[in-house]
Design a protein around this motif. Structure first.
Motif, PDB file in Angstrom:
ATOM      1  N   SER A  48       0.827  -1.214   0.000  1.00 28.25           N
ATOM      2  CA  SER A  48       0.000   0.000   0.000  1.00 28.25           C
ATOM      3  C   SER A  48       0.862   1.265   0.000  1.00 28.25           C
ATOM      4  O   SER A  48       0.530   2.248  -0.672  1.00 28.25           O
ATOM      5  CB  SER A  48      -0.940  -0.003   1.208  1.00 28.25           C
ATOM      6  OG  SER A  48      -0.221  -0.074   2.422  1.00 28.25           O
ATOM      7  N   LEU A  49       1.975   1.265   0.725  1.00 21.96           N
ATOM      8  CA  LEU A  49       2.876   2.415   0.704  1.00 21.96           C
ATOM      9  C   LEU A  49       3.448   2.640  -0.692  1.00 21.96           C
ATOM     10  O   LEU A  49       3.525   3.776  -1.180  1.00 21.96           O
ATOM     11  CB  LEU A  49       4.006   2.222   1.717  1.00 21.96           C
ATOM     12  CG  LEU A  49       3.628   2.347   3.197  1.00 21.96           C
ATOM     13  CD1 LEU A  49       4.790   1.897   4.077  1.00 21.96           C
ATOM     14  CD2 LEU A  49       3.225   3.785   3.537  1.00 21.96           C
ATOM     15  N   ALA A  50       3.860   1.536  -1.327  1.00 23.06           N
ATOM     16  CA  ALA A  50       4.438   1.653  -2.671  1.00 23.06           C
ATOM     17  C   ALA A  50       3.396   2.109  -3.688  1.00 23.06           C
ATOM     18  O   ALA A  50       3.663   2.975  -4.528  1.00 23.06           O
ATOM     19  CB  ALA A  50       5.035   0.317  -3.090  1.00 23.06           C
ATOM     20  N   LEU A  51       2.195   1.537  -3.601  1.00 25.49           N
ATOM     21  CA  LEU A  51       1.146   1.919  -4.547  1.00 25.49           C
ATOM     22  C   LEU A  51       0.698   3.357  -4.319  1.00 25.49           C
ATOM     23  O   LEU A  51       0.449   4.105  -5.273  1.00 25.49           O
ATOM     24  CB  LEU A  51      -0.041   0.970  -4.404  1.00 25.49           C
ATOM     25  CG  LEU A  51       0.153  -0.422  -5.005  1.00 25.49           C
ATOM     26  CD1 LEU A  51      -0.975  -1.350  -4.585  1.00 25.49           C
ATOM     27  CD2 LEU A  51       0.227  -0.346  -6.524  1.00 25.49           C
ATOM     28  N   GLY A  52       0.558   3.751  -3.051  1.00 31.02           N
ATOM     29  CA  GLY A  52       0.166   5.129  -2.762  1.00 31.02           C
ATOM     30  C   GLY A  52       1.185   6.120  -3.308  1.00 31.02           C
ATOM     31  O   GLY A  52       0.817   7.163  -3.863  1.00 31.02           O
ATOM     32  N   ALA A  53       2.474   5.786  -3.168  1.00 34.11           N
ATOM     33  CA  ALA A  53       3.520   6.660  -3.696  1.00 34.11           C
ATOM     34  C   ALA A  53       3.471   6.752  -5.214  1.00 34.11           C
ATOM     35  O   ALA A  53       3.953   7.729  -5.802  1.00 34.11           O
ATOM     36  CB  ALA A  53       4.890   6.148  -3.252  1.00 34.11           C
ATOM     37  N   ARG A  54       2.845   5.741  -5.843  1.00 39.11           N
ATOM     38  CA  ARG A  54       2.707   5.752  -7.311  1.00 39.11           C
ATOM     39  C   ARG A  54       1.379   6.355  -7.750  1.00 39.11           C
ATOM     40  O   ARG A  54       1.053   6.335  -8.937  1.00 39.11           O
ATOM     41  CB  ARG A  54       2.834   4.326  -7.852  1.00 39.11           C
ATOM     42  CG  ARG A  54       4.184   3.697  -7.550  1.00 39.11           C
ATOM     43  CD  ARG A  54       4.297   2.284  -8.073  1.00 39.11           C
ATOM     44  NE  ARG A  54       5.513   1.653  -7.539  1.00 39.11           N
ATOM     45  CZ  ARG A  54       6.164   0.666  -8.128  1.00 39.11           C
ATOM     46  NH1 ARG A  54       5.739   0.171  -9.272  1.00 39.11           N
ATOM     47  NH2 ARG A  54       7.249   0.171  -7.576  1.00 39.11           N
ATOM     48  N   GLY A  55       0.614   6.865  -6.780  1.00 39.89           N
ATOM     49  CA  GLY A  55      -0.624   7.551  -7.117  1.00 39.89           C
ATOM     50  C   GLY A  55      -1.854   6.676  -7.187  1.00 39.89           C
ATOM     51  O   GLY A  55      -2.892   7.114  -7.695  1.00 39.89           O
ATOM     52  N   SER A  56      -1.789   5.452  -6.669  1.00 36.63           N
ATOM     53  CA  SER A  56      -2.937   4.552  -6.732  1.00 36.63           C
ATOM     54  C   SER A  56      -3.879   4.782  -5.559  1.00 36.63           C
ATOM     55  O   SER A  56      -3.512   4.602  -4.393  1.00 36.63           O
ATOM     56  CB  SER A  56      -2.460   3.089  -6.727  1.00 36.63           C
ATOM     57  OG  SER A  56      -3.564   2.208  -6.642  1.00 36.63           O
ATOM     58  N   VAL A  57      -5.138   5.139  -5.872  1.00 32.57           N
ATOM     59  CA  VAL A  57      -6.128   5.374  -4.821  1.00 32.57           C
ATOM     60  C   VAL A  57      -6.574   4.059  -4.176  1.00 32.57           C
ATOM     61  O   VAL A  57      -7.218   4.083  -3.112  1.00 32.57           O
ATOM     62  CB  VAL A  57      -7.355   6.128  -5.379  1.00 32.57           C
ATOM     63  CG1 VAL A  57      -6.965   7.514  -5.841  1.00 32.57           C
ATOM     64  CG2 VAL A  57      -8.010   5.342  -6.522  1.00 32.57           C
ATOM     65  N   ASP A  58      -6.266   2.919  -4.802  1.00 31.15           N
ATOM     66  CA  ASP A  58      -6.639   1.622  -4.227  1.00 31.15           C
ATOM     67  C   ASP A  58      -5.957   1.399  -2.879  1.00 31.15           C
ATOM     68  O   ASP A  58      -6.409   0.572  -2.081  1.00 31.15           O
ATOM     69  CB  ASP A  58      -6.255   0.482  -5.179  1.00 31.15           C
ATOM     70  CG  ASP A  58      -7.075   0.497  -6.464  1.00 31.15           C
ATOM     71  OD1 ASP A  58      -8.187   1.064  -6.429  1.00 31.15           O
ATOM     72  OD2 ASP A  58      -6.616  -0.044  -7.479  1.00 31.15           O
ATOM     73  N   ALA A  59      -4.870   2.113  -2.647  1.00 27.54           N
ATOM     74  CA  ALA A  59      -4.118   1.927  -1.405  1.00 27.54           C
ATOM     75  C   ALA A  59      -4.722   2.701  -0.234  1.00 27.54           C
ATOM     76  O   ALA A  59      -4.355   2.452   0.916  1.00 27.54           O
ATOM     77  CB  ALA A  59      -2.665   2.368  -1.607  1.00 27.54           C
TER      78      ALA A  59
END
Length: 339
Positions: free
Chosen positions: A227-238
Motif C-alpha cells: 500500500s505504501l508503494a502503490l500510494g507513492a505511485r498515485g494509486s487510490v486503491d491503497a
C-alpha cells in the motif's frame, strides 16, 4: 557365435568384449579349431546381464560381484546408486539453470559471459559480504541476469545484500518481476515479504500491477509495504489500507505522508479528511485519536485545517494541544512563504 557376430548383435564392441574376457567378466566358453573365441548361448545371456547392470550405473567390478557372489545383496549398492544419481541430476539441473540465466542476459561477448558467471558464483557464497560485493562490483554497463537476481532476492535473509539486489533489479528495466511475483504465492511469509519489498523497488507498470495483488495478502507487513508503494505511485486503491495503518499504528507516519501525496496527484483531500474524521468519531482510544490528529497535518488544503481547528477545542488536552501546535507551525510556514 564368434566375437564379430556377438559385437554386431549386442552392440558391444569387439574391443570391449576382449576387455570383459581379460577381466573374467564374460569369458567365451569355447574356441574354434582355429583358436578364435566362440560364445555359447549362456555366455551371451551373461553378457546381456552385465550390460543391464551397467545401465543402472554399476561398475564392472560391482557387476561381476552381483553375478558371481551368492551373498552379494543389491539393496545397499542400489541405495548408493540412487543417492549418487540424485546428486548428479541436481548438479546437472544447477548447470542448466546457470546456462539459462546466462542465455537470458543475451551476452554479446565472452567477457560478458564471464562477468555473469562471476556474479552467479558470488551469489552462491555462504558469506553475506561476498554476496554483496559480487553485486556491487558489477560494471554499471553490464547486463545482469534479472531472473537470477530476482530468485536471489527471494532467498536472501541479509538485509544489506537484499538492498543491493533490489538496487540491481531497479536498474534492470523492470525485468525479473515475474519471478518476484511468484514469490508472493509462497506459503512462507518471509519470502512474500522479501518479494513485495523487491517489487516495490522496481519502477514499472508490471510491478505496479503485481503490487495490487499484494493488497489482499493475509500478512500485515506485506499489505503495508504494497500500500505504501502503490500510494507513492498515485494509486487510490491503497487509501483504505493506508488509513488502517494510521489507525492501527503500523508505520502510521509513512502512511500519513503517502496519503498527503495522494491528495496532490489522484485523490480528494476532502474524502481522506472525511475518512479520518469518521475514524475519530468512531473511537475513544486516545492513542488512535492522537495518530489521526497528527496524520491531518500531512494533508494539504483547507479541509484538514478546518478539522484541526475543531480539534483545538477537543476534550482531550493532548489532542487539543497537538492540533493547536500543528496549526501554529502551518501558520508560521505560510508567513515565511509570503515573506
Amino acid at each position: 557365435m564368434l566375437i564379430g557376430e556377438v559385437a554386431q548383435r549386442s552392440g558391444v564392441s569387439a574391443r570391449m568384449l576382449r576387455h570383459y574376457d581379460r577381466l573374467g567378466l564374460v569369458t567365451p566358453t569355447g574356441r574354434t579349431s582355429g583358436g578364435f573365441r566362440e560364445y555359447s548361448p549362456e555366455d551371451i545371456r551373461r553378457l546381456f546381464h552385465v550390460e543391464s547392470l551397467r545401465t543402472l550405473g554399476l561398475s564392472l567390478d560391482d557387476a561381476r560381484r552381483a553375478l558371481d557372489e551368492p551373498g552379494f545383496a543389491p539393496s545397499d549398492l542400489v541405495g548408493d546408486l540412487i543417492r549418487l544419481t540424485r546428486q548428479r541430476i541436481a548438479a546437472e539441473q544447477e548447470l542448466l539453470t546457470r546456462l539459462e540465466r546466462v542465455d537470458a542476459s543475451a551476452p554479446a561477448q565472452w567477457g560478458d559471459v564471464l562477468q555473469i558467471v562471476t556474479l552467479l558464483r558470488g551469489l552462491e557464497s555462504e558469506f553475506g559480504a561476498r554476496r554483496q560485493q559480487a553485486i556491487l562490483s558489477q560494471d554499471e554497463s553490464a547486463t545482469l541476469p534479472p531472473e537470477a537476481l530476482a530468485a536471489a532476492v527471494l532467498e536472501e535473509k541479509d538485509l544489506n545484500v537484499a538492498g543491493a539486489l533490489q538496487w540491481s533489479l531497479a536498474r534492470a528495466s523492470g525485468q525479473g518481476v515475474a519471478t518476484l511475483a511468484a514469490g508472493l504465492d509462497s506459503a512462507d511469509v518471509a519470502v512474500r515479504r522479501r518479494a513485495v519489498a523487491a517489487i516495490a523497488s522496481v519502477p514499472s507498470a508490471e510491478a505496479t500491477a503485481v503490487l495490487q495483488r499484494a493488497l489482499s495478502d493475509p500478512d500485515d507487513t506485506v499489505r503495508d509495504r504494497a500500500s505504501l508503494a502503490l500510494g507513492a505511485r498515485g494509486s487510490v486503491d491503497a487509501i483504505p489500507l493506508l488509513l488502517a495503518m494510521v489507525v492501527d499504528g503500523r508505520r502510521d507516519v509513512e502512511a500519513a505522508e503517502v496519503l498527503g501525496q495522494l491528495t496532490q496527484v489522484s485523490a480528494s483531500a476532502e474524502d481522506i479528511v472525511s475518512a479520518l474524521q469518521n475514524e475519530l468519531v468512531g473511537t475513544d482510544d486516545a492513542a488512535v485519536r492522537l495518530r489521526i490528529t497528527q496524520a491531518l497535518a500531512e494533508i494539504p488544503g483547507d479541509a484538514p485545517r478546518a478539522a484541526l481547528t475543531v480539534l483545538t477545542t477537543d476534550g482531550d488536552r493532548t489532542i487539543a494541544a497537538t492540533a493547536a501546535a500543528i496549526l501554529t507551525v502551518q501558520d508560521r510556514h505560510r508567513r515565511a512563504q509570503k515573506g
